[in-house]
Design an enzyme around this catalytic site. Structure first.
Site, PDB file in Angstrom:
ATOM      1  N   ASP A 114      -1.585-106.573  17.011  1.00 10.38           N
ATOM      2  CA  ASP A 114       0.390-106.604  17.067  1.00 10.38           C
ATOM      3  C   ASP A 114       0.076-108.176  16.804  1.00 10.38           C
ATOM      4  O   ASP A 114      -0.206-108.699  17.277  1.00 10.38           O
ATOM      5  CB  ASP A 114       0.577-107.017  18.208  1.00 10.38           C
ATOM      6  CG  ASP A 114       2.096-106.445  18.204  1.00 10.38           C
ATOM      7  OD1 ASP A 114       2.694-104.914  18.013  1.00 10.38           O
ATOM      8  OD2 ASP A 114       2.811-107.205  17.575  1.00 10.38           O
TER       9      ASP A 114
ATOM     10  N   HIS B  22       3.605 -95.971  16.912  1.00 11.00           N
ATOM     11  CA  HIS B  22       2.308 -96.359  17.406  1.00 11.00           C
ATOM     12  C   HIS B  22       2.049 -96.582  19.226  1.00 11.00           C
ATOM     13  O   HIS B  22       3.703 -96.731  19.561  1.00 11.00           O
ATOM     14  CB  HIS B  22       2.546 -97.791  17.207  1.00 11.00           C
ATOM     15  CG  HIS B  22       3.991 -98.077  17.475  1.00 11.00           C
ATOM     16  ND1 HIS B  22       4.707 -97.716  16.147  1.00 11.00           N
ATOM     17  CD2 HIS B  22       5.021 -99.392  18.135  1.00 11.00           C
ATOM     18  CE1 HIS B  22       6.063 -98.440  16.024  1.00 11.00           C
ATOM     19  NE2 HIS B  22       6.150 -99.757  17.353  1.00 11.00           N
TER      20      HIS B  22
HETATM   21  P1  5GP Z   1       8.772-101.360  18.240  1.00 17.74           P
HETATM   22  O1  5GP Z   1       9.413-102.086  18.875  1.00 17.74           O
HETATM   23  O2  5GP Z   1       8.267-100.614  16.513  1.00 17.74           O
HETATM   24  O3  5GP Z   1       7.722-100.119  18.945  1.00 17.74           O
HETATM   25  O4  5GP Z   1       6.901-101.954  18.444  1.00 17.74           O
HETATM   26  C1  5GP Z   1       6.932-102.566  16.566  1.00 17.74           C
HETATM   27  C2  5GP Z   1       5.836-103.607  16.419  1.00 17.74           C
HETATM   28  O5  5GP Z   1       5.036-104.116  15.246  1.00 17.74           O
HETATM   29  C3  5GP Z   1       6.258-104.935  17.708  1.00 17.74           C
HETATM   30  O6  5GP Z   1       5.472-105.307  18.454  1.00 17.74           O
HETATM   31  C4  5GP Z   1       5.734-105.733  16.262  1.00 17.74           C
HETATM   32  O7  5GP Z   1       5.187-107.277  16.685  1.00 17.74           O
HETATM   33  C5  5GP Z   1       4.627-105.255  15.230  1.00 17.74           C
HETATM   34  N1  5GP Z   1       4.439-105.598  14.385  1.00 17.74           N
HETATM   35  C6  5GP Z   1       5.524-105.775  12.807  1.00 17.74           C
HETATM   36  N2  5GP Z   1       5.111-105.907  12.062  1.00 17.74           N
HETATM   37  C7  5GP Z   1       3.811-105.800  11.795  1.00 17.74           C
HETATM   38  C8  5GP Z   1       2.692-105.937  11.153  1.00 17.74           C
HETATM   39  O8  5GP Z   1       3.412-106.371   9.857  1.00 17.74           O
HETATM   40  N3  5GP Z   1       1.784-106.378  11.369  1.00 17.74           N
HETATM   41  C9  5GP Z   1       1.273-106.155  12.649  1.00 17.74           C
HETATM   42  N4  5GP Z   1       0.080-105.960  13.236  1.00 17.74           N
HETATM   43  N5  5GP Z   1       2.616-106.085  13.883  1.00 17.74           N
HETATM   44  C10 5GP Z   1       3.717-106.026  13.234  1.00 17.74           C
END
Ligand code: 5GP
Length: 127
Positions: free
Chosen positions: A35, A110
């Site tokens: 992440d 994810h």
């Molecule tokens: P959600 O809130 O959708 O469950 O989590 C999305 C996750 O994706 C977050 O923890 C955020 O840090 C991660 N994330 C967002 N954009 C990117 C990216 O470009 N690369 C990576 N490796 N992680 C990302």
């Protein structure tokens, strides 16, 4: 209403190689990577390669091969991180946020694997 998959979401771009990621492991149907904004000392995201928005979408529409591959990769990531309680590890939390109430930022399924510190309560108290 059926799910509409946004092919321009950030994880779709990572899967197409348009944006880099720090890859942990890759299988035929799934990818695990670090992440970008870790919430714990160890924070890995595991995603299917197919166009699934949420866990329920994946559960209802993915093939058995995709499901087996995805769940197996989650296990392999936990083993790679050394966090399996059954193997002497200190444990981890697997989270999949979905939709508005789940506060999902990226509309591609994810599972967050968080580990490396005491993670506290499962969800914030409502009050
Ligand atoms: P959600 O809130 O959708 O469950 O989590 C999305 C996750 O994706 C977050 O923890 C955020 O840090 C991660 N994330 C967002 N954009 C990117 C990216 O470009 N690369 C990576 N490796 N992680 C990302």
């Amino acid at each position: 209403m059926a799910y509409a998959y946004d092919t321009e979401n950030i994880f779709a771009k990572i899967l197409r190689g348009e944006i880099p990621c720090n890859k942990v492991m890759e299988t035929e149907h799934s990818l695990a990577f670090q992440d970008i904004r870790p919430q714990a000392p160890q924070h890995v995201l595991v995603i299917p390669k197919g166009p699934y928005v949420t866990f329920d979408h994946f559960g209802l529409e993915a093939s058995d091969a995709e499901k087996a591959d995805f769940v197996t990769l989650i296990g392999k990531v936990c083993a790679e991180l050394g966090v399996q309680p059954g193997e002497g590890g200190a444990g981890y939390r697997a989270i999949s946020n979905a939709g508005e109430d789940g506060v999902q930022e990226v509309p591609h399924l994810h599972v967050h694997i968080l580990a490396g510190r005491m993670l506290g309560r499962m969800v914030q108290s409502a009050d």
